[in-house]
Design an enzyme around this catalytic site. Structure first.
Site, PDB file in Angstrom:
ATOM      1  N   SER A 124     -41.949-105.839 -68.648  1.00  0.00           N
ATOM      2  CA  SER A 124     -43.119-106.393 -69.170  1.00  0.00           C
ATOM      3  C   SER A 124     -44.130-105.123 -69.030  1.00  0.00           C
ATOM      4  CB  SER A 124     -43.614-107.787 -68.761  1.00  0.00           C
ATOM      5  OG  SER A 124     -44.784-107.960 -69.003  1.00  0.00           O
ATOM      6  N   GLU A 126     -46.856-105.673 -68.555  1.00  0.00           N
ATOM      7  CA  GLU A 126     -47.930-106.328 -67.686  1.00  0.00           C
ATOM      8  C   GLU A 126     -47.600-105.470 -66.506  1.00  0.00           C
ATOM      9  OE1 GLU A 126     -50.796-109.289 -66.692  1.00  0.00           O
ATOM     10  OE2 GLU A 126     -49.965-108.478 -68.411  1.00  0.00           O
ATOM     11  N   TYR A 148     -47.565-112.404 -61.555  1.00  0.00           N
ATOM     12  CA  TYR A 148     -46.194-112.335 -62.663  1.00  0.00           C
ATOM     13  C   TYR A 148     -45.933-110.809 -62.561  1.00  0.00           C
ATOM     14  CZ  TYR A 148     -44.403-111.716 -67.361  1.00  0.00           C
ATOM     15  OH  TYR A 148     -43.584-111.307 -68.218  1.00  0.00           O
TER      16      TYR A 148
END
Ligand code: NAP
Ligand code: G4F
Length: 326
Positions: A124, A126, A148
Site C-alpha cells: 500500500s 500508506e 496499518y
C-alpha cells in the site's frame, strides 16, 4: 489445463473485481473467506456459482495450510487484510496479526504446499506515510503513519525476504487508493458518495467528516486488478506502483460528489467531527506509475471527476431500487 488462482480477501472490494477478472481469463478460481456469524457475500453474490470458496483465516495457520493444499494454485493473490486505517489505531495488535503476520502465515503455507506458486501481495501507498518527495515512486523511503502502515511495511519486507531466502516468486503491488461502488462504507469516497446519494433522495441532511485537507491519488478499482494479474505474468517477481499520478484533496472529492447530485452549497451539508481525524495523518499521496507502464504496459484510465460520478450515480441507483422494493 486452465490456470488456477487462490484469492484471499474474496469478499472485499478488490477480491470481487479480481475474481471476475480471473474468471474472464479462463482461470479456475478459489476464493478464501473467513467464517462470520452472518455471511458477507454481497460483493460476490453473482460469482458464488462460478468460484470455489474455502474457509480460512489469516490468523489461523492450519486453515491456510489446508486451503493452499486443497487449491494447489498456480497463483496466489493476498488481498485479505484489516484494511481500514482508522480502525488500526483502535485495534493495533489485531491489525498487526492480520495485515502483518498473516502474510507470513500465508507465505509459509505457500512454501510448504505450493512452492512453485506465484504470489501477489497487496502492499500500500500508506507505507510511504510522511513523504519526503512528490510524486512517490518505488525508490521512495517508507515512513508509515499508522499501525496499518507499519503492518504493511512488515509484510512488504517479508515478501522480499521469501523471494531472496527461498527463491519464491513473490511480488508487491504498491497500490495507491482505488475506489468503487463496492468500497466499504467507512472509507472516505464511499462515505461521501453514499451520503450525497442519501441527501439527494431526502434520506439525510448531512455527512460527518474529518480532515478535508488530506490529499490522495484516487483511481478506479477494477483497473487495478488488471495490474495485479499483469505483475504475476512477468518472467521475474518485482515490486511495482499502481497510481493515477493525480492528487486531490478530500475537500475536492466532496465538492465533486455533491456537484454530481446538482448540489453546489455543499458546505451546508458537511459537519466536521474530531472523531474522524487520525492521531497521525498521511497528508499527501501522489504516485508515479511509470514503472507499471514500462514493465507491464499498465496505466490508470478513469479520472478523478469520473470516479466521483460513477460512485454517486451507483449509490443513487441502488438506494432508489431499495426504496422501490421496500
Ligand atoms: P477490503 O474491501 O477491506 O477487503 C478486505 C478483505 O480481507 C475482506 O474480504 C475481508 O473479509 C478480508 N479479511 C479481513 N480479515 C481477515 C482475516 N483475518 N482472514 C481472512 N480474511 C480477512 O479491502 P480492499 O479495498 O479490497 O483491499 C484489498 C487489499 O489491498 C487489502 O490488503 C488492502 O489493505 C490493500 N490495499 C487497498 C487499497 C485500496 O485503496 N483499496 C490500496 C492499497 C492496498 P470480510 O469481508 O470477512 O471482512
Ligand atoms: O478513505 P480513507 O479511510 O483511506 P486511507 O486512509 O487513505 O486508506 C486507504 O488507502 C490506502 C492506500 O493509500 C489503503 F492501503 C488502505 O487499505 C485504504 O484502502 O481516508 C482517506 C483520507 C484520509 O486522509 C482521512 O483522514 O480521508 C480523510 N478523511 C476525512 N474525513 C476521512 C474522513 N476518512 C474516512 N474514512 N472518514 C472520514 O470521515
Amino acid at each position: 489445463m486452465p490456470k488456477s488462482a487462490l484469492v484471499t480477501g474474496a469478499t472485499g472490494q478488490d477480491g470481487s473485481f479480481l475474481m471476475e477478472f480471473l474468471l474472464k481469463q479462463g482461470y479456475e478460481v478459489w476464493g478464501l473467506v473467513r467464517r462470520l456469524s452472518v455471511p458477507n457475500l454481497g460483493n460476490i453474490q453473482h460469482l458464488v456459482d462460478r468460484v470455489s470458496l474455502l474457509d480460512a483465516d489469516l490468523i489461523d495457520q492450519s486453515s491456510l495450510n489446508a486451503a493452499v493444499r486443497q487449491a494447489g494454485p498456480d497463483e496466489i493473490y493476498n488481498l485479505a487484510a484489516q484494511s481500514f486505517v482508522g480502525t488500526s489505531f483502535v485495534q493495533p495488535v489485531l491489525t498487526g496479526e492480520i495485515t502483518g503476520l498473516g502474510v507470513v502465515r500465508l507465505l509459509e503455507a505457500a512454501r510448504a504446499y505450493a512452492p512453485g506458486a506465484r504470489v501477489y501481495q497487496a502492499s500500500s501507498s500508506e507505507m510511504f506515510g510522511k513523504v519526503d518527495r512528490e510524486p512517490q515512486d518505488e525508490s521512495t523511503p517508507f515512513h508509515p503513519r499508522s499501525p496499518y502502515g507499519v503492518a504493511k511495511v512488515y509484510a512488504f519486507w517479508a515478501c522480499v525476504n521469501y523471494r531472496e531466502a527461498h527463491g519464491m516468486f513473490v511480488s508487491n503491488g504498491i497500490l495507491f487508493n482505488h475506489e468503487s461502488e463496492r468500497r466499504g462504507l467507512e472509507f472516505l469516497t464511499r462515505k461521501v458518495s453514499h451520503g450525497v446519494a442519501r441527501i439527494h433522495l431526502g434520506l439525510a441532511k448531512t455527512i460527518n467528516l474529518g480532515n478535508l485537507d488530506a490529499k490522495r491519488d484516487w483511481g478506479y478499482a477494477p483497473e487495478y486488478v488488471d495490474l495485479m494479474w499483469r505483475m504475476l505474468q512477468l518472467k521475474e517477481p518485482d515490486d511495482i506502483i499502481g497510481a493515477t499520478g493525480e492528487s486531490h484533496s478530500v475537500r475536492e472529492f466532496v465538492e465533486a460528489a455533491f456537484r454530481v447530485a446538482g448540489i453546489s452549497d455543499w458546505e451546508k451539508h458537511v459537519t466536521i467531527d474530531e472523531k474522524n481525524f487520525r492521531p497521525s495523518e498521511v497528508y499527501n499521496l501522489r504516485g508515479d506509475a511509470g514503472k507499471a507502464k514500462r514493465r507491464v504496459g499498465w496505466e490508470a484510465k478513469t479520472r478523478f471527476k469520473d470516479l466521483a460520478r460513477i460512485m454517486v450515480e451507483a449509490d443513487i441507483k441502488s438506494l432508489e431500487a431499495a426504496r422501490k422494493s421496500s
